[in-house]
Design a protein around this motif. Structure first.
Motif, mmCIF file in Angstrom:
data_model
loop_
_atom_site.group_PDB
_atom_site.id
_atom_site.type_symbol
_atom_site.label_atom_id
_atom_site.label_comp_id
_atom_site.label_asym_id
_atom_site.label_seq_id
_atom_site.Cartn_x
_atom_site.Cartn_y
_atom_site.Cartn_z
ATOM 1 N N THR A 1 -2.879 9.532 -4.512
ATOM 2 C CA THR A 1 -2.901 8.641 -3.435
ATOM 3 C C THR A 1 -4.330 8.635 -2.685
ATOM 4 N N GLN B 1 1.004 -1.067 -0.283
ATOM 5 C CA GLN B 1 -0.104 0.061 -0.101
ATOM 6 C C GLN B 1 0.973 1.267 0.101
ATOM 7 N N GLY C 1 -0.620 4.003 3.783
ATOM 8 C CA GLY C 1 -1.604 4.050 2.568
ATOM 9 C C GLY C 1 -3.071 4.477 3.184
ATOM 10 N N VAL D 1 1.290 4.403 -3.184
ATOM 11 C CA VAL D 1 0.694 5.797 -3.113
ATOM 12 C C VAL D 1 2.160 6.790 -3.238
#
Length: 702
Positions: A153, A46, A117, A50
């Motif tokens: 993101t 994760q 994330g 991003v």
């Protein structure tokens, strides 16, 4: 007979030499290390999604070693000033209580902030109060600060940039623990205990931290009493990771969000407008809890799918004194609940990468007002609801020395307001849709030198406070000026970035140029209301242009120099002052210094002692968008120094802040003259930095 049998058995058994034993142990350790690295890679999917991997963006990643080298419990924004373009201040003047950061002069509500994330910005006001998570930085493995629109993101738009935190990877840390004890000026103390299992043979790993902090703060009545806990653990298989995380904090802060008049600060730099005696202290109490459950599955050696479900619960109260002070104070209450799901499909090939990301969340926050001393009747009670859905796709392809990157995000957001019963106001709602494309290219000129360029567009909706002009409740009177909710327009930015990075054996450096052009920027106007909300409004056109640099130079094996610099020209094409109606053209945006630099030395004198010296210069900042010369934050320079002593598994850091005892103002706004002789007279109000002070932090590992 038994002895004879044992002798025969030993002669028949394979003979194992010492070399064989050592080799087997080395093979086992290598296998464990490989398993830990694979688990850490899956654990961080994760974060990888991003952060954008090969994205040609202007960024700085700060590792755990750098964080811990200066960490004694400071609020996180103070630590992030190690990255170019960030300025920060604490309301208390020391390193605790509420603290805030700006990136390229743009305030914290317009910076995307994530942990593994998970979006941390509260959806309604789009901000994050780090004081709700005390000792947060103690459980961080790394943080990446992306400047500009960056890489897509989850959560609120990366408008000024994004700050992506990665928590300590539980599968990669060694078994053991640590105790930290801190004592410092202004009644500061902290105790923190950590324990971690490491990755066990059965595939389980866990990490837990508990902390308690106390301080009186530098400014009068700016103390903090807080507790926090962080726990993370899971099972790490050959192709699957299941991980649960809990982050919880309780914080009691004395209120110091009002700046003090310059005329008062000259005589009493510790002044707090809410009063300087214990009897006049104004307080609050808030909690915030995060629970998440993540599952990562390796579909192949190159392709992973990670899905995280998360939930927040946050709430508390704060007082605002009335005519009789605290005896009839207004008691403002908030309670938020929100949760969502994020998912990332991440592929890494030899010459290409790709990531797909999804996010959906729902949110509600109750607002109600009580009065002291009874606290038994709600004067109003309203609720804001917000939903968000977003998806992004990003990828890169490398051909020869060039890597091309593409990124596009679709983001939908909705806000609905349920007014107080009997207010005479009808429910209201508004929706926004944003399409945010980004593209760029990087070229590896040599093995050490990379040049890059990127362009991107991001849009962002107004916060509830923007739409309500800072009001906590809308009644039939205020509704005339704030409804419909479309009066405040969403803002957008077009961002161009270009730069070079150098990674050599002794020198690492990045230099970048940027141009950010804004449409309908929701800009601060240089005022806060009685409950501490920054006042903002749309300005049709504005821009920020500049250059940023970041340098690490290993001068000798034991001496390293570091430096950052940010040169920014922040302009508003046309600004109308609400008080006078006068129009000002081509003015400097407030709280946006033209030049900020950080510079320091890291000296590892011996295995048992290291020295750190850091200086920071900030040029003057305007307090209004009218550029009135009366309302300016003076330029400032100050330095901090630290000495770390080590003995076996113990380290003690002596940190001296503001070594040269400089008078530093860190921000503020215009306000009425303190003497009150002329009700129309104004003077600057400032937040201050504490003078020279000492903090000692001991770390005992086991």
């Amino acid at each position: 007979m038994l002895a004879f049998s044992l002798v025969l058995l030993l002669h028949a058994a394979p003979q194992i030499s010492r070399a064989d034993t050592v080799g087997a142990r080395a093979d086992s350790l290598a296998a464990d290390s490989l398993r830990a690295r694979r688990a850490q890679r899956m654990e961080a999917v994760q974060v990888t999604a991003v952060r954008g991997g090969a994205a040609p963006i202007s960024e700085r990643t700060i590792g755990r070693e750098e964080i811990q080298r200066r960490y004694t419990g400071q609020e996180t924004p103070i630590l992030l000033q190690a990255a170019p373009g960030i300025t920060a201040y604490s309301e208390s003047g020391s390193a605790s209580n509420y603290s805030y950061m700006r990136l390229r002069g743009i305030d914290q509500t317009r910076i995307n902030i994530t942990l593994d994330g998970i979006p941390l910005n509260e959806p309604e006001d789009e901000g994050l109060y780090f004081s709700n998570f005390p000792d947060f930085a103690n459980s961080i493995a790394s943080v990446q600060v992306q400047r500009g629109v960056g890489s897509s993101t989850h959560g609120v738009a990366s408008y000024a940039g994004s700050v992506n935190f990665e928590s300590v990877p539980v599968a990669a840390v060694a078994p053991g623990g640590e105790l930290q004890l801190t004592r410092g000026a202004y009644g500061t103390s902290r105790a923190s205990g950590t324990i971690q299992s490491g990755l066990t043979p059965s595939g389980f790993a866990g990490y837990a931290r508990a902390s308690i902090q106390r301080t009186d703060g530098y400014r009068a009545n700016s103390g903090n009493r807080s507790h926090s806990a962080f726990a993370s653990g899971g099972w790490f298989g050959a192709r699957d990771v299941v991980k649960a995380t809990v982050l919880a904090g309780i914080s009691e802060n004395q209120q110091a969000y009002l700046a003090s008049p310059l005329s008062v600060l000259r005589d009493n730099p510790r002044d707090n407008p809410y009063g300087n005696s214990a009897a006049t202290a104004v307080g609050d109490r808030f909690h915030q809890d995060l629970v998440s459950l993540a599952w990562t599955h390796a579909l192949t050696t190159s392709l992973s799918l990670a899905t995280t479900a998360y939930g927040f619960d946050a709430g508390g109260w704060f007082d605002v004194p009335g005519a009789a002070g605290l005896a009839d104070a207004y008691n403002y209450n908030l309670h938020s609940r929100w949760g969502g799901v994020i998912s990332a499909l991440d592929w890494r090939g030899d010459a290409a990468t790709a990531s797909l990301g999804l996010h959906a969340s729902r949110y509600s926050r109750e607002h109600w007002l009580l009065t002291r001393p009874g606290l038994d009747t709600r004067l109003y009670a309203n609720t804001g609801y917000k939903g968000e859905q977003s998806a992004f796709a990003k990828g890169s392809v490398t051909r020869g020395r060039a890597t091309v990157f593409g990124d596009v995000q679709l983001r939908l957001a909705q806000f609905r307001y349920r007014p107080s019963d009997g207010s005479g106001v009808a429910p209201a709602s508004v929706r926004w849709t944003f399409l945010n494309p980004k593209a760029g290219v990087s070229v590896r000129v040599t093995d050490a030198l990379v040049a890059y360029a990127s362009a991107g567009l991001n849009g962002r909706e107004p916060t509830r406070a923007d739409m309500f002009a800072g009001a906590d409740d809308v009644d039939s009177v205020t509704a005339r000026s704030v409804l419909p909710l479309t009066r405040v327009h969403p803002e957008s930015v077009r961002d161009l970035e270009t730069g070079v990075t150098w990674r050599g054996p002794a020198v690492s450096a990045q230099l970048n140029l940027f141009v950010m052009q804004f449409r309908d920027e929701i800009a601060p106007i240089g005022a806060i209301n009685e409950i501490g909300y920054l006042q903002r409004k749309n300005v049709p056109r504005s821009a920020r242009r500049g250059a940023e640099g970041d340098l690490t130079w290993r001068i000798t094996p034991r001496l390293t120099g570091v430096a950052t610099a940010s040169l920014t020209d922040a302009r508003i094409d046309e600004y109308q002052d609400d008080a006078s109606g006068q129009v000002f053209r081509d003015v400097t945006a407030l709280m946006s210094p033209k030049f900020v630099s950080g510079h320091g030395l890291r000296a590892d004198v011996a295995s048992w002692i290291s020295l750190d010296v850091d200086g920071r210069y900030t040029s003057r900042m305007m307090l209004t968008n009218t550029n009135d010369p009366r309302f300016v934050v003076p330029d400032s320079w100050y330095a901090d120094a630290g000495v770390t002593l080590r003995a076996r598994r113990t380290a003690v850091l002596f940190q001296l802040r503001n070594v040269f005892d400089r008078r530093v103002y860190t921000g503020g706004y215009p306000g009425p003259a303190a003497d009150g002789a002329d009700p129309t007279a104004m003077e600057p109000y400032y937040y201050t930095l504490a003078p020279r002070n000492l903090t000692v932090n001991a770390r005992l590992a086991f």
